[in-house]
Structure formats: structure tokens, C-alpha cells
Design a protein around this motif. Sequence first.
Motif, PDB file in Angstrom:
ATOM      1  N   MET A 262      31.702  46.798  12.091  1.00 32.84           N
ATOM      2  CA  MET A 262      32.046  48.013  12.141  1.00 32.84           C
ATOM      3  C   MET A 262      33.048  48.214  13.109  1.00 32.84           C
ATOM      4  O   MET A 262      33.425  46.853  14.082  1.00 32.84           O
ATOM      5  CB  MET A 262      30.099  47.662  13.502  1.00 32.84           C
ATOM      6  N   GLU A 263      32.739  49.268  13.115  1.00 29.42           N
ATOM      7  CA  GLU A 263      33.909  49.962  14.062  1.00 29.42           C
ATOM      8  C   GLU A 263      33.199  50.324  15.254  1.00 29.42           C
ATOM      9  O   GLU A 263      32.925  50.991  14.779  1.00 29.42           O
ATOM     10  CB  GLU A 263      35.321  50.365  13.578  1.00 29.42           C
ATOM     11  N   VAL A 264      34.017  50.692  16.289  1.00 30.01           N
ATOM     12  CA  VAL A 264      34.034  51.155  17.878  1.00 30.01           C
ATOM     13  C   VAL A 264      35.174  51.511  18.207  1.00 30.01           C
ATOM     14  O   VAL A 264      36.099  50.749  19.033  1.00 30.01           O
ATOM     15  CB  VAL A 264      32.690  50.161  18.413  1.00 30.01           C
ATOM     16  N   TYR A 265      34.782  53.144  19.101  1.00 34.01           N
ATOM     17  CA  TYR A 265      36.038  53.248  19.484  1.00 34.01           C
ATOM     18  C   TYR A 265      35.570  54.240  20.869  1.00 34.01           C
ATOM     19  O   TYR A 265      35.083  54.432  21.081  1.00 34.01           O
ATOM     20  CB  TYR A 265      36.392  54.416  18.706  1.00 34.01           C
ATOM     21  N   VAL A 266      36.277  53.166  22.128  1.00 36.42           N
ATOM     22  CA  VAL A 266      35.911  53.600  23.261  1.00 36.42           C
ATOM     23  C   VAL A 266      37.251  54.766  23.749  1.00 36.42           C
ATOM     24  O   VAL A 266      38.227  54.741  23.927  1.00 36.42           O
ATOM     25  CB  VAL A 266      36.131  52.310  24.161  1.00 36.42           C
ATOM     26  N   ASP A 267      36.965  55.469  23.924  1.00 37.66           N
ATOM     27  CA  ASP A 267      38.054  56.850  24.294  1.00 37.66           C
ATOM     28  C   ASP A 267      38.161  56.626  26.057  1.00 37.66           C
ATOM     29  O   ASP A 267      39.406  56.805  26.486  1.00 37.66           O
ATOM     30  CB  ASP A 267      37.098  58.452  24.677  1.00 37.66           C
ATOM     31  N   ASP A 268      37.661  56.177  26.864  1.00 37.25           N
ATOM     32  CA  ASP A 268      38.038  56.592  28.346  1.00 37.25           C
ATOM     33  C   ASP A 268      37.787  55.090  29.144  1.00 37.25           C
ATOM     34  O   ASP A 268      36.550  54.474  29.090  1.00 37.25           O
ATOM     35  CB  ASP A 268      38.062  57.349  29.423  1.00 37.25           C
ATOM     36  N   MET A 269      38.069  53.944  29.850  1.00 41.05           N
ATOM     37  CA  MET A 269      37.780  53.252  30.460  1.00 41.05           C
ATOM     38  C   MET A 269      38.503  53.624  32.130  1.00 41.05           C
ATOM     39  O   MET A 269      39.823  53.336  32.024  1.00 41.05           O
ATOM     40  CB  MET A 269      38.819  51.572  30.060  1.00 41.05           C
ATOM     41  N   LEU A 270      38.274  52.946  33.210  1.00 37.30           N
ATOM     42  CA  LEU A 270      38.334  53.199  34.380  1.00 37.30           C
ATOM     43  C   LEU A 270      38.252  52.114  35.387  1.00 37.30           C
ATOM     44  O   LEU A 270      37.354  50.931  34.985  1.00 37.30           O
ATOM     45  CB  LEU A 270      38.400  54.063  35.258  1.00 37.30           C
ATOM     46  N   VAL A 271      39.489  51.615  35.453  1.00 39.60           N
ATOM     47  CA  VAL A 271      39.079  49.630  35.969  1.00 39.60           C
ATOM     48  C   VAL A 271      39.974  50.216  37.860  1.00 39.60           C
ATOM     49  O   VAL A 271      40.640  50.755  38.270  1.00 39.60           O
ATOM     50  CB  VAL A 271      40.152  48.759  35.729  1.00 39.60           C
ATOM     51  N   LYS A 272      39.145  50.392  38.772  1.00 41.19           N
ATOM     52  CA  LYS A 272      39.164  50.775  39.932  1.00 41.19           C
ATOM     53  C   LYS A 272      38.860  50.212  40.974  1.00 41.19           C
ATOM     54  O   LYS A 272      37.269  49.450  40.636  1.00 41.19           O
ATOM     55  CB  LYS A 272      38.555  52.252  40.577  1.00 41.19           C
ATOM     56  N   SER A 273      39.319  49.360  41.877  1.00 40.62           N
ATOM     57  CA  SER A 273      38.796  48.559  43.134  1.00 40.62           C
ATOM     58  C   SER A 273      38.874  49.169  44.644  1.00 40.62           C
ATOM     59  O   SER A 273      39.667  50.131  44.498  1.00 40.62           O
ATOM     60  CB  SER A 273      39.921  47.509  42.729  1.00 40.62           C
ATOM     61  N   PRO A 274      37.807  48.533  45.097  1.00 39.81           N
ATOM     62  CA  PRO A 274      38.040  49.344  46.493  1.00 39.81           C
ATOM     63  C   PRO A 274      39.421  48.487  47.729  1.00 39.81           C
ATOM     64  O   PRO A 274      39.606  49.321  48.168  1.00 39.81           O
ATOM     65  CB  PRO A 274      36.732  48.840  46.778  1.00 39.81           C
ATOM     66  N   GLU A 275      39.678  47.643  46.924  1.00 37.87           N
ATOM     67  CA  GLU A 275      40.363  46.969  48.057  1.00 37.87           C
ATOM     68  C   GLU A 275      41.380  46.010  46.907  1.00 37.87           C
ATOM     69  O   GLU A 275      41.299  46.409  46.009  1.00 37.87           O
ATOM     70  CB  GLU A 275      39.637  45.310  48.435  1.00 37.87           C
ATOM     71  N   ARG A 276      42.670  46.919  47.268  1.00 36.17           N
ATOM     72  CA  ARG A 276      44.555  47.227  46.436  1.00 36.17           C
ATOM     73  C   ARG A 276      44.261  44.896  45.865  1.00 36.17           C
ATOM     74  O   ARG A 276      44.698  44.793  45.406  1.00 36.17           O
ATOM     75  CB  ARG A 276      44.761  46.958  47.503  1.00 36.17           C
ATOM     76  N   ALA A 277      43.929  44.188  47.252  1.00 32.10           N
ATOM     77  CA  ALA A 277      43.470  42.835  46.770  1.00 32.10           C
ATOM     78  C   ALA A 277      43.059  42.149  45.706  1.00 32.10           C
ATOM     79  O   ALA A 277      43.469  41.361  44.955  1.00 32.10           O
ATOM     80  CB  ALA A 277      43.785  42.180  48.057  1.00 32.10           C
ATOM     81  N   ASP A 278      41.937  43.028  45.279  1.00 27.36           N
ATOM     82  CA  ASP A 278      41.314  42.802  44.221  1.00 27.36           C
ATOM     83  C   ASP A 278      41.591  43.214  43.148  1.00 27.36           C
ATOM     84  O   ASP A 278      40.234  43.116  41.960  1.00 27.36           O
ATOM     85  CB  ASP A 278      39.807  43.237  44.963  1.00 27.36           C
ATOM     86  N   HIS A 279      42.395  44.169  43.035  1.00 30.13           N
ATOM     87  CA  HIS A 279      42.597  44.962  41.542  1.00 30.13           C
ATOM     88  C   HIS A 279      42.873  43.695  41.043  1.00 30.13           C
ATOM     89  O   HIS A 279      43.113  44.688  39.373  1.00 30.13           O
ATOM     90  CB  HIS A 279      44.111  46.446  41.770  1.00 30.13           C
ATOM     91  N   ILE A 280      44.134  43.405  41.146  1.00 30.70           N
ATOM     92  CA  ILE A 280      44.478  42.172  39.179  1.00 30.70           C
ATOM     93  C   ILE A 280      43.947  42.105  39.569  1.00 30.70           C
ATOM     94  O   ILE A 280      43.197  41.326  38.459  1.00 30.70           O
ATOM     95  CB  ILE A 280      45.764  41.305  40.134  1.00 30.70           C
ATOM     96  N   LYS A 281      42.473  40.969  39.488  1.00 30.09           N
ATOM     97  CA  LYS A 281      42.070  40.072  39.700  1.00 30.09           C
ATOM     98  C   LYS A 281      40.529  40.606  39.116  1.00 30.09           C
ATOM     99  O   LYS A 281      40.196  40.576  37.663  1.00 30.09           O
ATOM    100  CB  LYS A 281      41.137  39.725  41.372  1.00 30.09           C
TER     101      LYS A 281
END
Length: 112
Positions: free
Chosen positions: A1-20
Motif C-alpha cells: 500500500m502507498e499513502v501520499y501525505v500532501d502537507d505537514m506542519l511542525v510548529k512549536s509554541p516556544e523556539r527552544a522546543d522546535h528542534i525537539k
Amino acid sequence: MEVYVDDMLVKSPERADHIKNLVEAFSLLQKYNMKLNPSKCTFRVLSDRFLGYLVTQRGIEQIDEDPSWQDPIIDYLVNGNQPTDKSEARKVQQKAAICYMQGDKLIRRSYF
């Protein structure tokens, strides 16, 4: 089976958490053997439009989009109004012939 995901967003409320959060997102992608198309990836964006929303440092806000392509069809089905341009009126009538209203939603008829 193949699944295509068109859009993803990684957003962090605090800048320090973004890399994690990015590490966690990439770990999940790797765990499920999902691949990204690098030419479609964007990093270090402070604000951008995403799926009808404006994502900024302040948060996520819905954007008032341009009128939907469905609006003239709905107006025709509900109120009988047609575009003044004959060509556009014909297109609306043709599209309306295969649709119906269910509450406030436009539904395409299925002939199966």
C-alpha cells in the motif's frame, strides 16, 4: 500500500522546543518508512499560508479565502440566480445538473 501525505506542519509554541519537535517528527517519518520530497520542503519560515490558515509566531489564524467555485452553483440551486455571462451561466447549469443541496452543503450526485 502507498499513502501520499500532501502537507505537514511542525510548529512549536516556544523556539527552544522546535528542534525537539522536528526530531520527533522526523523520527516518526523514519519509523513508518515515510519519505519527504526535499524540493517541496521549507524550513525556517516565520509565517506562511498553510491550508487556508496563516501560521505566524502569534499562532494560527483562519484566512478569508476568495469565493469558492461552489458559490455560483449553490446560488443557482438555492435562489435560481445565474451569472449574466451566457457562457458562465451554461457552465453553472451543467454543474448544477449533477449536484444537489443537502442542508448547506453542495453534494455531487452518484449514479452507482
